[in-house]
Design a protein around this motif. Structure first.
Motif, PDB file in Angstrom:
ATOM      1  N   CYS A 294       0.839  -1.204   0.000  1.00 34.40           N
ATOM      2  CA  CYS A 294       0.000   0.000   0.000  1.00 34.40           C
ATOM      3  C   CYS A 294       0.870   1.248   0.000  1.00 34.40           C
ATOM      4  O   CYS A 294       2.047   1.204   0.333  1.00 34.40           O
ATOM      5  CB  CYS A 294      -0.961   0.013   1.184  1.00 34.40           C
ATOM      6  SG  CYS A 294      -0.198  -0.222   2.796  1.00 34.40           S
ATOM      7  N   ASP A 295       0.231   2.372  -0.395  1.00 32.71           N
ATOM      8  CA  ASP A 295       0.870   3.686  -0.465  1.00 32.71           C
ATOM      9  C   ASP A 295       0.021   4.699   0.257  1.00 32.71           C
ATOM     10  O   ASP A 295      -1.208   4.597   0.271  1.00 32.71           O
ATOM     11  CB  ASP A 295       0.936   4.185  -1.918  1.00 32.71           C
ATOM     12  CG  ASP A 295       2.009   3.557  -2.743  1.00 32.71           C
ATOM     13  OD1 ASP A 295       1.846   3.564  -3.978  1.00 32.71           O
ATOM     14  OD2 ASP A 295       2.990   3.071  -2.179  1.00 32.71           O
ATOM     15  N   ILE A 296       0.674   5.754   0.735  1.00 32.99           N
ATOM     16  CA  ILE A 296      -0.043   6.920   1.250  1.00 32.99           C
ATOM     17  C   ILE A 296       0.708   8.169   0.823  1.00 32.99           C
ATOM     18  O   ILE A 296       1.945   8.215   0.855  1.00 32.99           O
ATOM     19  CB  ILE A 296      -0.194   6.841   2.780  1.00 32.99           C
ATOM     20  CG1 ILE A 296      -1.096   7.949   3.315  1.00 32.99           C
ATOM     21  CG2 ILE A 296       1.163   6.855   3.484  1.00 32.99           C
ATOM     22  CD1 ILE A 296      -1.534   7.745   4.768  1.00 32.99           C
ATOM     23  N   SER A 297      -0.033   9.186   0.404  1.00 35.37           N
ATOM     24  CA  SER A 297       0.586  10.427  -0.037  1.00 35.37           C
ATOM     25  C   SER A 297       1.097  11.236   1.150  1.00 35.37           C
ATOM     26  O   SER A 297       0.813  10.919   2.306  1.00 35.37           O
ATOM     27  CB  SER A 297      -0.419  11.252  -0.834  1.00 35.37           C
ATOM     28  OG  SER A 297      -1.507  11.639   0.001  1.00 35.37           O
ATOM     29  N   GLY A 298       1.841  12.296   0.846  1.00 34.54           N
ATOM     30  CA  GLY A 298       2.446  13.090   1.908  1.00 34.54           C
ATOM     31  C   GLY A 298       1.443  13.627   2.910  1.00 34.54           C
ATOM     32  O   GLY A 298       1.667  13.588   4.124  1.00 34.54           O
ATOM     33  N   SER A 299       0.336  14.116   2.413  1.00 35.51           N
ATOM     34  CA  SER A 299      -0.701  14.669   3.287  1.00 35.51           C
ATOM     35  C   SER A 299      -1.593  13.594   3.886  1.00 35.51           C
ATOM     36  O   SER A 299      -2.360  13.861   4.810  1.00 35.51           O
ATOM     37  CB  SER A 299      -1.565  15.640   2.497  1.00 35.51           C
ATOM     38  OG  SER A 299      -2.301  14.944   1.512  1.00 35.51           O
ATOM     39  N   GLY A 300      -1.517  12.389   3.335  1.00 32.81           N
ATOM     40  CA  GLY A 300      -2.397  11.312   3.769  1.00 32.81           C
ATOM     41  C   GLY A 300      -3.709  11.272   3.022  1.00 32.81           C
ATOM     42  O   GLY A 300      -4.549  10.416   3.282  1.00 32.81           O
TER      43      GLY A 300
ATOM     44  N   LEU B  61      -4.311  10.637  -0.214  1.00 30.46           N
ATOM     45  CA  LEU B  61      -4.412   9.626  -1.265  1.00 30.46           C
ATOM     46  C   LEU B  61      -3.826   8.327  -0.748  1.00 30.46           C
ATOM     47  O   LEU B  61      -2.688   8.307  -0.269  1.00 30.46           O
ATOM     48  CB  LEU B  61      -3.671  10.066  -2.519  1.00 30.46           C
ATOM     49  CG  LEU B  61      -4.273  11.239  -3.293  1.00 30.46           C
ATOM     50  CD1 LEU B  61      -3.354  11.639  -4.420  1.00 30.46           C
ATOM     51  CD2 LEU B  61      -5.658  10.892  -3.815  1.00 30.46           C
ATOM     52  N   ILE B  62      -4.581   7.264  -0.846  1.00 31.90           N
ATOM     53  CA  ILE B  62      -4.188   5.950  -0.333  1.00 31.90           C
ATOM     54  C   ILE B  62      -4.546   4.897  -1.360  1.00 31.90           C
ATOM     55  O   ILE B  62      -5.641   4.948  -1.953  1.00 31.90           O
ATOM     56  CB  ILE B  62      -4.886   5.660   1.012  1.00 31.90           C
ATOM     57  CG1 ILE B  62      -4.346   6.589   2.107  1.00 31.90           C
ATOM     58  CG2 ILE B  62      -4.732   4.202   1.399  1.00 31.90           C
ATOM     59  CD1 ILE B  62      -5.069   6.472   3.428  1.00 31.90           C
ATOM     60  N   TYR B  63      -3.651   3.939  -1.554  1.00 26.95           N
ATOM     61  CA  TYR B  63      -3.886   2.834  -2.474  1.00 26.95           C
ATOM     62  C   TYR B  63      -3.473   1.530  -1.805  1.00 26.95           C
ATOM     63  O   TYR B  63      -2.474   1.492  -1.087  1.00 26.95           O
ATOM     64  CB  TYR B  63      -3.086   3.033  -3.762  1.00 26.95           C
ATOM     65  CG  TYR B  63      -3.408   4.320  -4.473  1.00 26.95           C
ATOM     66  CD1 TYR B  63      -2.629   5.452  -4.273  1.00 26.95           C
ATOM     67  CD2 TYR B  63      -4.505   4.407  -5.326  1.00 26.95           C
ATOM     68  CE1 TYR B  63      -2.925   6.645  -4.910  1.00 26.95           C
ATOM     69  CE2 TYR B  63      -4.804   5.598  -5.972  1.00 26.95           C
ATOM     70  CZ  TYR B  63      -4.015   6.710  -5.763  1.00 26.95           C
ATOM     71  OH  TYR B  63      -4.313   7.888  -6.393  1.00 26.95           O
TER      72      TYR B  63
ATOM     73  N   PHE C  10      -6.398  -4.140   5.702  1.00 26.27           N
ATOM     74  CA  PHE C  10      -5.265  -3.318   6.139  1.00 26.27           C
ATOM     75  C   PHE C  10      -5.612  -1.847   6.000  1.00 26.27           C
ATOM     76  O   PHE C  10      -6.324  -1.444   5.073  1.00 26.27           O
ATOM     77  CB  PHE C  10      -4.027  -3.607   5.296  1.00 26.27           C
ATOM     78  CG  PHE C  10      -3.398  -4.951   5.509  1.00 26.27           C
ATOM     79  CD1 PHE C  10      -4.022  -5.961   6.224  1.00 26.27           C
ATOM     80  CD2 PHE C  10      -2.139  -5.219   4.976  1.00 26.27           C
ATOM     81  CE1 PHE C  10      -3.417  -7.195   6.421  1.00 26.27           C
ATOM     82  CE2 PHE C  10      -1.522  -6.445   5.151  1.00 26.27           C
ATOM     83  CZ  PHE C  10      -2.171  -7.434   5.870  1.00 26.27           C
ATOM     84  N   THR C  11      -5.061  -1.033   6.912  1.00 29.97           N
ATOM     85  CA  THR C  11      -5.236   0.413   6.853  1.00 29.97           C
ATOM     86  C   THR C  11      -3.893   1.085   7.066  1.00 29.97           C
ATOM     87  O   THR C  11      -3.251   0.885   8.107  1.00 29.97           O
ATOM     88  CB  THR C  11      -6.222   0.904   7.924  1.00 29.97           C
ATOM     89  OG1 THR C  11      -7.473   0.250   7.760  1.00 29.97           O
ATOM     90  CG2 THR C  11      -6.427   2.408   7.807  1.00 29.97           C
ATOM     91  N   ILE C  12      -3.475   1.865   6.090  1.00 28.90           N
ATOM     92  CA  ILE C  12      -2.240   2.635   6.196  1.00 28.90           C
ATOM     93  C   ILE C  12      -2.584   4.034   6.693  1.00 28.90           C
ATOM     94  O   ILE C  12      -3.618   4.604   6.329  1.00 28.90           O
ATOM     95  CB  ILE C  12      -1.498   2.702   4.845  1.00 28.90           C
ATOM     96  CG1 ILE C  12      -0.126   3.361   4.992  1.00 28.90           C
ATOM     97  CG2 ILE C  12      -2.335   3.396   3.771  1.00 28.90           C
ATOM     98  CD1 ILE C  12       0.730   3.284   3.722  1.00 28.90           C
TER      99      ILE C  12
ATOM    100  N   GLN D 296      -2.212  -0.819  10.126  1.00 24.47           N
ATOM    101  CA  GLN D 296      -3.133  -1.620  10.935  1.00 24.47           C
ATOM    102  C   GLN D 296      -3.568  -2.809  10.092  1.00 24.47           C
ATOM    103  O   GLN D 296      -4.125  -2.628   9.005  1.00 24.47           O
ATOM    104  CB  GLN D 296      -4.339  -0.789  11.358  1.00 24.47           C
ATOM    105  CG  GLN D 296      -5.382  -1.572  12.136  1.00 24.47           C
ATOM    106  CD  GLN D 296      -4.873  -2.018  13.504  1.00 24.47           C
ATOM    107  OE1 GLN D 296      -4.230  -1.247  14.217  1.00 24.47           O
ATOM    108  NE2 GLN D 296      -5.166  -3.266  13.863  1.00 24.47           N
ATOM    109  N   MET D 297      -3.317  -3.996  10.592  1.00 20.61           N
ATOM    110  CA  MET D 297      -3.626  -5.212   9.850  1.00 20.61           C
ATOM    111  C   MET D 297      -4.646  -6.020  10.635  1.00 20.61           C
ATOM    112  O   MET D 297      -4.367  -6.460  11.757  1.00 20.61           O
ATOM    113  CB  MET D 297      -2.354  -6.038   9.629  1.00 20.61           C
ATOM    114  CG  MET D 297      -1.237  -5.263   8.953  1.00 20.61           C
ATOM    115  SD  MET D 297       0.178  -6.284   8.528  1.00 20.61           S
ATOM    116  CE  MET D 297       0.729  -6.762  10.151  1.00 20.61           C
ATOM    117  N   ASN D 298      -5.808  -6.197  10.054  1.00 18.61           N
ATOM    118  CA  ASN D 298      -6.883  -6.962  10.686  1.00 18.61           C
ATOM    119  C   ASN D 298      -7.191  -8.206   9.864  1.00 18.61           C
ATOM    120  O   ASN D 298      -6.831  -8.287   8.687  1.00 18.61           O
ATOM    121  CB  ASN D 298      -8.139  -6.104  10.803  1.00 18.61           C
ATOM    122  CG  ASN D 298      -7.938  -4.895  11.684  1.00 18.61           C
ATOM    123  OD1 ASN D 298      -7.152  -4.902  12.627  1.00 18.61           O
ATOM    124  ND2 ASN D 298      -8.661  -3.821  11.376  1.00 18.61           N
TER     125      ASN D 298
END
Length: 120
Positions: free
Chosen positions: A49-55, A57-59, A68-70, A82-84
């Motif tokens: 997964c990815d997250i942008s600088g500001s948070g 944009l997430i992929y 999962f949550t980045i 966070q991995m569920n």
């Protein structure tokens, strides 16, 4: 390029949860893309997964979407995962990495990783 210290890995049963953390330094953490990668036993590096600088944009890789949550805390220079509902196929060493825009997953600066084992 940056320094990265991951933590939070461990052994968990299928269906369990873990929260990984990564403290970054040596660059402006609030700029650019941060990435989680993983390497399963005997396999190559895989983008998670990815997250942008500001948070904003997430992929996610399709295999972890919905589980999962980045996230990131720019004030603490810390990246989280966070991995569920963990599955045995999530077993891997997880790395946080800095995506400088032109990087491939193999060229991203990354930490030493934290191991996650999902097993009953």
């Amino acid at each position: 390029q940056g320094q990265f210290v991951e933590s939070g890995g461990g052994r968990v049963q299928p269906g369990g949860s873990l929260r990984l953390s990564c403290v970054a330094s040596g660059f402006t953490f609030s700029d650019g893309i941060m990435t989680w990668l993983r390497r399963a036993p005997g396999q190559g590096l895989e983008w998670v997964c990815d997250i942008s600088g500001s948070g904003g944009l997430i992929y996610y890789h399709e295999s972890v979407k919905g589980r999962f949550t980045i996230s990131k805390d720019n004030a603490k220079n810390t990246l989280y995962l966070q991995m569920n509902d963990l599955k045995p196929e999530d077993t891997a060493v997880y790395y946080c990495a800095r995506n400088r825009g032109t990087d491939t997953i193999g060229t991203m600066p990354r930490g030493q990783g934290t191991e996650v084992i999902v097993s009953s």
